[in-house]
Write a protein that holds these residues in place. Sequence first.
Motif, PDB file in Angstrom:
ATOM      1  N   ALA A 241       4.781   5.042  -9.751  1.00 22.24           N
ATOM      2  CA  ALA A 241       3.435   4.424 -10.103  1.00 22.24           C
ATOM      3  C   ALA A 241       2.428   5.113  -9.243  1.00 22.24           C
ATOM      4  O   ALA A 241       1.063   4.809  -9.559  1.00 22.24           O
ATOM      5  CB  ALA A 241       3.329   2.740 -10.359  1.00 22.24           C
ATOM      6  N   LYS A 242       2.844   5.304  -8.261  1.00 26.27           N
ATOM      7  CA  LYS A 242       1.700   6.080  -7.086  1.00 26.27           C
ATOM      8  C   LYS A 242       0.901   5.214  -6.494  1.00 26.27           C
ATOM      9  O   LYS A 242      -0.210   5.233  -6.298  1.00 26.27           O
ATOM     10  CB  LYS A 242       0.977   7.180  -7.768  1.00 26.27           C
ATOM     11  CG  LYS A 242       1.457   8.247  -8.778  1.00 26.27           C
ATOM     12  CD  LYS A 242       2.788   9.028  -7.925  1.00 26.27           C
ATOM     13  CE  LYS A 242       3.599   9.568  -8.943  1.00 26.27           C
ATOM     14  NZ  LYS A 242       4.987  10.348  -8.282  1.00 26.27           N
ATOM     15  N   VAL A 243       1.404   3.722  -6.266  1.00 28.56           N
ATOM     16  CA  VAL A 243       0.729   2.717  -5.776  1.00 28.56           C
ATOM     17  C   VAL A 243       1.542   2.446  -4.396  1.00 28.56           C
ATOM     18  O   VAL A 243       2.932   2.106  -4.569  1.00 28.56           O
ATOM     19  CB  VAL A 243       0.456   1.614  -6.762  1.00 28.56           C
ATOM     20  CG1 VAL A 243      -0.854   2.120  -7.668  1.00 28.56           C
ATOM     21  CG2 VAL A 243       1.682   0.972  -7.364  1.00 28.56           C
ATOM     22  N   TRP A 244       0.874   1.836  -3.416  1.00 27.84           N
ATOM     23  CA  TRP A 244       1.686   1.108  -2.317  1.00 27.84           C
ATOM     24  C   TRP A 244       1.945  -0.254  -2.309  1.00 27.84           C
ATOM     25  O   TRP A 244       0.898  -1.146  -1.978  1.00 27.84           O
ATOM     26  CB  TRP A 244       1.042   1.585  -1.030  1.00 27.84           C
ATOM     27  CG  TRP A 244       1.697   1.530   0.311  1.00 27.84           C
ATOM     28  CD1 TRP A 244       1.036   0.511   0.969  1.00 27.84           C
ATOM     29  CD2 TRP A 244       2.818   1.736   0.953  1.00 27.84           C
ATOM     30  NE1 TRP A 244       1.909   0.312   2.347  1.00 27.84           N
ATOM     31  CE2 TRP A 244       3.036   1.469   2.180  1.00 27.84           C
ATOM     32  CE3 TRP A 244       3.525   3.009   0.447  1.00 27.84           C
ATOM     33  CZ2 TRP A 244       3.961   1.659   3.023  1.00 27.84           C
ATOM     34  CZ3 TRP A 244       4.502   3.442   1.284  1.00 27.84           C
ATOM     35  CH2 TRP A 244       4.952   2.732   2.430  1.00 27.84           C
ATOM     36  N   ALA A 245       3.062  -0.826  -2.806  1.00 30.95           N
ATOM     37  CA  ALA A 245       2.919  -2.296  -2.995  1.00 30.95           C
ATOM     38  C   ALA A 245       4.148  -2.850  -1.982  1.00 30.95           C
ATOM     39  O   ALA A 245       5.058  -2.332  -1.650  1.00 30.95           O
ATOM     40  CB  ALA A 245       3.607  -2.377  -4.483  1.00 30.95           C
ATOM     41  N   GLU A 246       3.825  -4.087  -1.620  1.00 35.25           N
ATOM     42  CA  GLU A 246       4.683  -4.997  -0.641  1.00 35.25           C
ATOM     43  C   GLU A 246       5.655  -5.408  -1.423  1.00 35.25           C
ATOM     44  O   GLU A 246       5.604  -5.439  -2.656  1.00 35.25           O
ATOM     45  CB  GLU A 246       3.582  -5.916  -0.007  1.00 35.25           C
ATOM     46  CG  GLU A 246       3.313  -7.044  -0.942  1.00 35.25           C
ATOM     47  CD  GLU A 246       2.100  -7.701  -0.252  1.00 35.25           C
ATOM     48  OE1 GLU A 246       2.433  -8.817   0.078  1.00 35.25           O
ATOM     49  OE2 GLU A 246       1.178  -7.298   0.055  1.00 35.25           O
ATOM     50  N   PRO A 247       6.849  -5.726  -0.626  1.00 33.19           N
ATOM     51  CA  PRO A 247       7.953  -6.254  -1.634  1.00 33.19           C
ATOM     52  C   PRO A 247       7.663  -7.506  -2.347  1.00 33.19           C
ATOM     53  O   PRO A 247       8.336  -7.591  -3.182  1.00 33.19           O
ATOM     54  CB  PRO A 247       8.894  -6.392  -0.278  1.00 33.19           C
ATOM     55  CG  PRO A 247       8.588  -5.456   0.682  1.00 33.19           C
ATOM     56  CD  PRO A 247       7.140  -5.504   0.691  1.00 33.19           C
ATOM     57  N   ALA A 248       6.756  -8.296  -1.908  1.00 29.85           N
ATOM     58  CA  ALA A 248       6.177  -9.473  -2.761  1.00 29.85           C
ATOM     59  C   ALA A 248       5.815  -8.797  -4.126  1.00 29.85           C
ATOM     60  O   ALA A 248       6.110  -9.770  -4.947  1.00 29.85           O
ATOM     61  CB  ALA A 248       5.120 -10.208  -2.441  1.00 29.85           C
ATOM     62  N   ALA A 249       5.505  -7.585  -4.348  1.00 33.76           N
ATOM     63  CA  ALA A 249       5.121  -7.108  -5.692  1.00 33.76           C
ATOM     64  C   ALA A 249       6.243  -6.290  -6.210  1.00 33.76           C
ATOM     65  O   ALA A 249       6.781  -6.187  -7.241  1.00 33.76           O
ATOM     66  CB  ALA A 249       4.090  -6.048  -5.443  1.00 33.76           C
ATOM     67  N   GLY A 250       7.074  -5.528  -5.075  1.00 40.30           N
ATOM     68  CA  GLY A 250       8.117  -4.721  -5.439  1.00 40.30           C
ATOM     69  C   GLY A 250       9.241  -5.624  -6.313  1.00 40.30           C
ATOM     70  O   GLY A 250      10.157  -4.836  -7.158  1.00 40.30           O
ATOM     71  N   CYS A 251       9.522  -6.843  -6.086  1.00 43.27           N
ATOM     72  CA  CYS A 251      10.577  -7.774  -6.653  1.00 43.27           C
ATOM     73  C   CYS A 251      10.280  -7.757  -7.937  1.00 43.27           C
ATOM     74  O   CYS A 251      11.064  -8.141  -8.956  1.00 43.27           O
ATOM     75  CB  CYS A 251      10.568  -9.031  -5.964  1.00 43.27           C
ATOM     76  SG  CYS A 251       9.032 -10.123  -6.597  1.00 43.27           S
TER      77      CYS A 251
END
Length: 322
Positions: free
Chosen positions: A270-280
């Motif tokens: 997705a070309k976005v830098w997501a934290e694991p709280a979103a990665g889940c």
Amino acid sequence: MNGIIGISDIEAAARLIAGHVVRTPTLASTGLSELLGVPVTAKLELLQRTGSFKARGATAKLLSLSEAERAAGVVAVSGGNHGIALAVMAAALDVKATVVMPRTAPARSIALVEAAGASVRRTGGMDSAFALVPRLRDEGLTLVHPFDDPVVIAGQGTAGLELAEDADDLTDVLVSIGGGGLIAGVAAALRARRPGVRVWGVETAGAQAMSEALAAGGPLPVEVSSIVTTLSAPSVSRLTYDHAAALVEEVLVVPDREAVRGSLEFAEHAKVWAEPAAGCLLPAARQVRERVGDGARIGLVVCGGNVTHREIAEWTERFGLG
């Protein structure tokens, strides 16, 4: 559904915070759609002010205070994103803020809170952080709770309101859960605007406050061990529990390793830098896609991007994801 936030409350919050927060993009993701095999739309809350949806609720609460309350100052408990949001938005509105943070909070989060001008109080863990709040309230500070506040929930719900307006073909929306404020607000907005859409909660193993509460029939203290500190609430509140029990399809739990893998997949696909709280959200979305089938049209509320490359690199090595 007594106590459930109404759409009028969320619409009022949207009017209140307009001009103070970003209307974040809602975009169809070709990369994530190819990854999951069904159409995927992402609500990019990681592009919100302070890097997470938390700016919405914090701003709504700050703007709802009386002049006397604003003059006396506010206090929050946070493992990261809520504290950053409150510190930055309080500074923008000329309100003095104190943020109580556990020692497990990321160093970058603490630095950002301090850089915004807020006073930081350090404690051993989230339990002791929340335990310090009554004394600070006795000193005259107004608590800006990260999730146990209808004004904050209505503010977070504005993300769901925007999603409902900008993506009209969704069947299933996935939302991360810490204390439950975001999913409470988003689910309330979607129930009113898109009543046919199913809302799924997502937690990481070791940060299962909502799933354990739903299993027990009410909020209860939980043991927190997940690396995902921004989801690590020691319990949900009765308010957020009631919303989840009434409005949420199910709460899915994924391992920390898969949450980190999801962050890597967000970056790659997705070309976005997501934290694991979103990665889940991505491993949970695979589960939803398997259950719903090819007709699924998935929405992801990508809650935040406040994670450093060093943290991602360390977790990638730790979990053998290189």
